[in-house]
Design a protein around this motif. Structure first.
Motif, PDB file in Angstrom:
ATOM      1  N   ALA A  52      35.933  27.480 -36.147  1.00 29.72           N
ATOM      2  CA  ALA A  52      35.108  26.826 -35.129  1.00 29.72           C
ATOM      3  C   ALA A  52      35.157  27.555 -33.781  1.00 29.72           C
ATOM      4  CB  ALA A  52      35.557  25.383 -34.943  1.00 29.72           C
ATOM      5  N   ILE A  53      36.166  28.402 -33.582  1.00 28.13           N
ATOM      6  CA  ILE A  53      36.234  29.114 -32.300  1.00 28.13           C
ATOM      7  C   ILE A  53      35.177  30.201 -32.202  1.00 28.13           C
ATOM      8  CG2 ILE A  53      38.664  28.620 -31.958  1.00 28.13           C
ATOM      9  CD1 ILE A  53      39.268  31.479 -32.802  1.00 28.13           C
ATOM     10  N   PHE A  54      34.603  30.601 -33.333  1.00 31.75           N
ATOM     11  CA  PHE A  54      33.558  31.625 -33.320  1.00 31.75           C
ATOM     12  C   PHE A  54      32.159  31.025 -33.366  1.00 31.75           C
ATOM     13  CE2 PHE A  54      37.178  33.901 -35.346  1.00 31.75           C
ATOM     14  CZ  PHE A  54      37.436  34.730 -34.275  1.00 31.75           C
ATOM     15  N   ASN A  55      32.041  29.758 -33.045  1.00 28.01           N
ATOM     16  CA  ASN A  55      30.761  29.070 -33.017  1.00 28.01           C
ATOM     17  C   ASN A  55      29.875  29.681 -31.919  1.00 28.01           C
ATOM     18  OD1 ASN A  55      28.711  27.241 -33.227  1.00 28.01           O
ATOM     19  ND2 ASN A  55      29.955  25.439 -32.767  1.00 28.01           N
ATOM     20  N   ALA A  56      28.577  29.772 -32.175  1.00 29.82           N
ATOM     21  CA  ALA A  56      27.641  30.361 -31.205  1.00 29.82           C
ATOM     22  C   ALA A  56      27.604  29.563 -29.903  1.00 29.82           C
ATOM     23  CB  ALA A  56      26.244  30.435 -31.806  1.00 29.82           C
ATOM     24  N   LYS A  57      27.876  28.273 -30.004  1.00 27.53           N
ATOM     25  CA  LYS A  57      27.891  27.424 -28.803  1.00 27.53           C
ATOM     26  C   LYS A  57      28.986  27.883 -27.840  1.00 27.53           C
ATOM     27  CE  LYS A  57      29.684  23.382 -29.210  1.00 27.53           C
ATOM     28  NZ  LYS A  57      29.972  21.989 -29.567  1.00 27.53           N
ATOM     29  N   ARG A  58      30.130  28.256 -28.386  1.00 28.65           N
ATOM     30  CA  ARG A  58      31.250  28.685 -27.541  1.00 28.65           C
ATOM     31  C   ARG A  58      31.135  30.143 -27.122  1.00 28.65           C
ATOM     32  NH1 ARG A  58      33.995  25.248 -31.123  1.00 28.65           N
ATOM     33  NH2 ARG A  58      34.797  23.457 -29.980  1.00 28.65           N
ATOM     34  N   ILE A  59      30.526  30.953 -27.946  1.00 25.88           N
ATOM     35  CA  ILE A  59      30.463  32.394 -27.673  1.00 25.88           C
ATOM     36  C   ILE A  59      29.294  32.746 -26.752  1.00 25.88           C
ATOM     37  CG2 ILE A  59      30.177  34.656 -28.743  1.00 25.88           C
ATOM     38  CD1 ILE A  59      32.763  33.671 -29.585  1.00 25.88           C
ATOM     39  N   ARG A  60      28.150  32.111 -26.938  1.00 28.79           N
ATOM     40  CA  ARG A  60      26.932  32.492 -26.207  1.00 28.79           C
ATOM     41  C   ARG A  60      26.457  31.450 -25.190  1.00 28.79           C
ATOM     42  NH1 ARG A  60      26.921  37.613 -27.331  1.00 28.79           N
ATOM     43  NH2 ARG A  60      26.631  38.137 -29.506  1.00 28.79           N
ATOM     44  N   VAL A  61      26.323  30.221 -25.632  1.00 28.29           N
ATOM     45  CA  VAL A  61      25.680  29.193 -24.804  1.00 28.29           C
ATOM     46  C   VAL A  61      26.549  28.812 -23.609  1.00 28.29           C
ATOM     47  CG1 VAL A  61      24.759  26.852 -24.786  1.00 28.29           C
ATOM     48  CG2 VAL A  61      24.378  28.316 -26.771  1.00 28.29           C
ATOM     49  N   ALA A  62      27.827  28.531 -23.853  1.00 24.88           N
ATOM     50  CA  ALA A  62      28.702  28.070 -22.773  1.00 24.88           C
ATOM     51  C   ALA A  62      28.876  29.114 -21.661  1.00 24.88           C
ATOM     52  CB  ALA A  62      30.051  27.648 -23.337  1.00 24.88           C
ATOM     53  N   PRO A  63      29.188  30.385 -21.973  1.00 23.77           N
ATOM     54  CA  PRO A  63      29.288  31.362 -20.879  1.00 23.77           C
ATOM     55  C   PRO A  63      27.966  31.594 -20.150  1.00 23.77           C
ATOM     56  CG  PRO A  63      30.395  32.195 -22.824  1.00 23.77           C
ATOM     57  CD  PRO A  63      29.663  30.968 -23.236  1.00 23.77           C
ATOM     58  N   THR A  64      26.848  31.484 -20.879  1.00 23.92           N
ATOM     59  CA  THR A  64      25.547  31.634 -20.233  1.00 23.92           C
ATOM     60  C   THR A  64      25.301  30.500 -19.235  1.00 23.92           C
ATOM     61  OG1 THR A  64      24.697  32.711 -22.221  1.00 23.92           O
ATOM     62  CG2 THR A  64      23.074  31.877 -20.655  1.00 23.92           C
ATOM     63  N   LEU A  65      25.651  29.276 -19.623  1.00 26.55           N
ATOM     64  CA  LEU A  65      25.500  28.147 -18.701  1.00 26.55           C
ATOM     65  C   LEU A  65      26.387  28.314 -17.468  1.00 26.55           C
ATOM     66  CD1 LEU A  65      25.313  25.041 -21.059  1.00 26.55           C
ATOM     67  CD2 LEU A  65      23.522  25.932 -19.589  1.00 26.55           C
ATOM     68  N   ILE A  66      27.573  28.835 -17.652  1.00 24.42           N
ATOM     69  CA  ILE A  66      28.472  29.037 -16.515  1.00 24.42           C
ATOM     70  C   ILE A  66      27.898  30.083 -15.571  1.00 24.42           C
ATOM     71  CG2 ILE A  66      30.763  29.888 -15.859  1.00 24.42           C
ATOM     72  CD1 ILE A  66      31.795  28.549 -18.441  1.00 24.42           C
ATOM     73  N   LEU A  67      27.388  31.184 -16.115  1.00 28.47           N
ATOM     74  CA  LEU A  67      26.794  32.216 -15.259  1.00 28.47           C
ATOM     75  C   LEU A  67      25.545  31.707 -14.550  1.00 28.47           C
ATOM     76  CD1 LEU A  67      27.260  35.404 -17.453  1.00 28.47           C
ATOM     77  CD2 LEU A  67      28.477  34.788 -15.360  1.00 28.47           C
ATOM     78  N   ILE A  68      24.739  30.910 -15.235  1.00 29.47           N
ATOM     79  CA  ILE A  68      23.563  30.312 -14.594  1.00 29.47           C
ATOM     80  C   ILE A  68      24.010  29.387 -13.466  1.00 29.47           C
ATOM     81  CG2 ILE A  68      21.673  28.661 -14.941  1.00 29.47           C
ATOM     82  CD1 ILE A  68      21.301  29.925 -17.734  1.00 29.47           C
ATOM     83  N   GLY A  69      25.069  28.634 -13.688  1.00 24.90           N
ATOM     84  CA  GLY A  69      25.604  27.751 -12.656  1.00 24.90           C
ATOM     85  C   GLY A  69      26.068  28.517 -11.430  1.00 24.90           C
ATOM     86  N   PHE A  70      26.755  29.647 -11.648  1.00 14.52           N
ATOM     87  CA  PHE A  70      27.179  30.462 -10.511  1.00 14.52           C
ATOM     88  C   PHE A  70      25.970  31.055  -9.779  1.00 14.52           C
ATOM     89  CE2 PHE A  70      31.463  30.955 -12.624  1.00 14.52           C
ATOM     90  CZ  PHE A  70      32.121  30.192 -11.680  1.00 14.52           C
ATOM     91  N   GLY A  71      24.935  31.422 -10.514  1.00 14.43           N
ATOM     92  CA  GLY A  71      23.717  31.912  -9.880  1.00 14.43           C
ATOM     93  C   GLY A  71      23.052  30.845  -9.033  1.00 14.43           C
ATOM     94  N   ILE A  72      23.040  29.617  -9.519  1.00 11.44           N
ATOM     95  CA  ILE A  72      22.479  28.507  -8.746  1.00 11.44           C
ATOM     96  C   ILE A  72      23.306  28.271  -7.494  1.00 11.44           C
ATOM     97  CG2 ILE A  72      22.044  26.018  -8.778  1.00 11.44           C
ATOM     98  CD1 ILE A  72      21.296  26.325 -11.741  1.00 11.44           C
ATOM     99  N   GLN A  73      24.622  28.414  -7.597  1.00 11.54           N
ATOM    100  CA  GLN A  73      25.487  28.257  -6.419  1.00 11.54           C
ATOM    101  C   GLN A  73      25.159  29.299  -5.351  1.00 11.54           C
ATOM    102  OE1 GLN A  73      27.724  25.928  -5.631  1.00 11.54           O
ATOM    103  NE2 GLN A  73      27.387  24.835  -7.539  1.00 11.54           N
ATOM    104  N   VAL A  74      24.963  30.542  -5.772  1.00 13.58           N
ATOM    105  CA  VAL A  74      24.607  31.597  -4.812  1.00 13.58           C
ATOM    106  C   VAL A  74      23.265  31.285  -4.166  1.00 13.58           C
ATOM    107  CG1 VAL A  74      23.984  34.048  -4.613  1.00 13.58           C
ATOM    108  CG2 VAL A  74      25.995  33.362  -5.930  1.00 13.58           C
ATOM    109  N   TYR A  75      22.297  30.829  -4.981  1.00 16.87           N
ATOM    110  CA  TYR A  75      20.992  30.460  -4.438  1.00 16.87           C
ATOM    111  C   TYR A  75      21.119  29.313  -3.434  1.00 16.87           C
ATOM    112  CZ  TYR A  75      16.298  28.470  -4.241  1.00 16.87           C
ATOM    113  OH  TYR A  75      15.126  27.968  -3.800  1.00 16.87           O
ATOM    114  N   ALA A  76      21.963  28.320  -3.741  1.00 17.20           N
ATOM    115  CA  ALA A  76      22.140  27.178  -2.847  1.00 17.20           C
ATOM    116  C   ALA A  76      22.755  27.599  -1.520  1.00 17.20           C
ATOM    117  CB  ALA A  76      23.012  26.124  -3.518  1.00 17.20           C
ATOM    118  N   ILE A  77      23.652  28.565  -1.565  1.00 15.38           N
ATOM    119  CA  ILE A  77      24.282  29.024  -0.322  1.00 15.38           C
ATOM    120  C   ILE A  77      23.303  29.843   0.516  1.00 15.38           C
ATOM    121  CG2 ILE A  77      26.074  30.547   0.587  1.00 15.38           C
ATOM    122  CD1 ILE A  77      27.815  29.608  -1.790  1.00 15.38           C
TER     123      ILE A  77
END
Length: 83
Positions: A52-77
């Protein structure tokens, strides 16, 4: 008359507006969702390996959401308030 001008001159100008804070909370929500999706997947028994640790949700989706979140933070600042 002089006191009114002094009050106007000392009016506080905040760096961020309500719009900035809304975007910051949206970015925090993306980051939190990414970390929640990344959590878990371990096995209760240390002798058993869980795929289950090699699930696509953990490998691709979750880090992508985190990077998008950091991008939104930069935009907000960097969001400039309308003057």
């Amino acid at each position: 008359m002089g006191e009114k001008k002094r009050k106007e001159a000392t009016k506080q100008n905040f760096v961020f507006t309500k719009k900035n804070y809304i975007w910051m909370f949206v970015g925090l929500a993306f980051i939190a969702l990414g970390f929640i999706l990344m959590a878990g997947g371990g096995s209760d028994d240390p002798n058993v390996f869980s795929e289950a640790i090699f699930n696509a949700k953990r490998i691709r989706v979750a880090p992508t959401l985190i990077l998008i979140g950091f991008g939104i933070q930069v935009y907000a600042i960097l969001l400039k308030p309308k003057s």
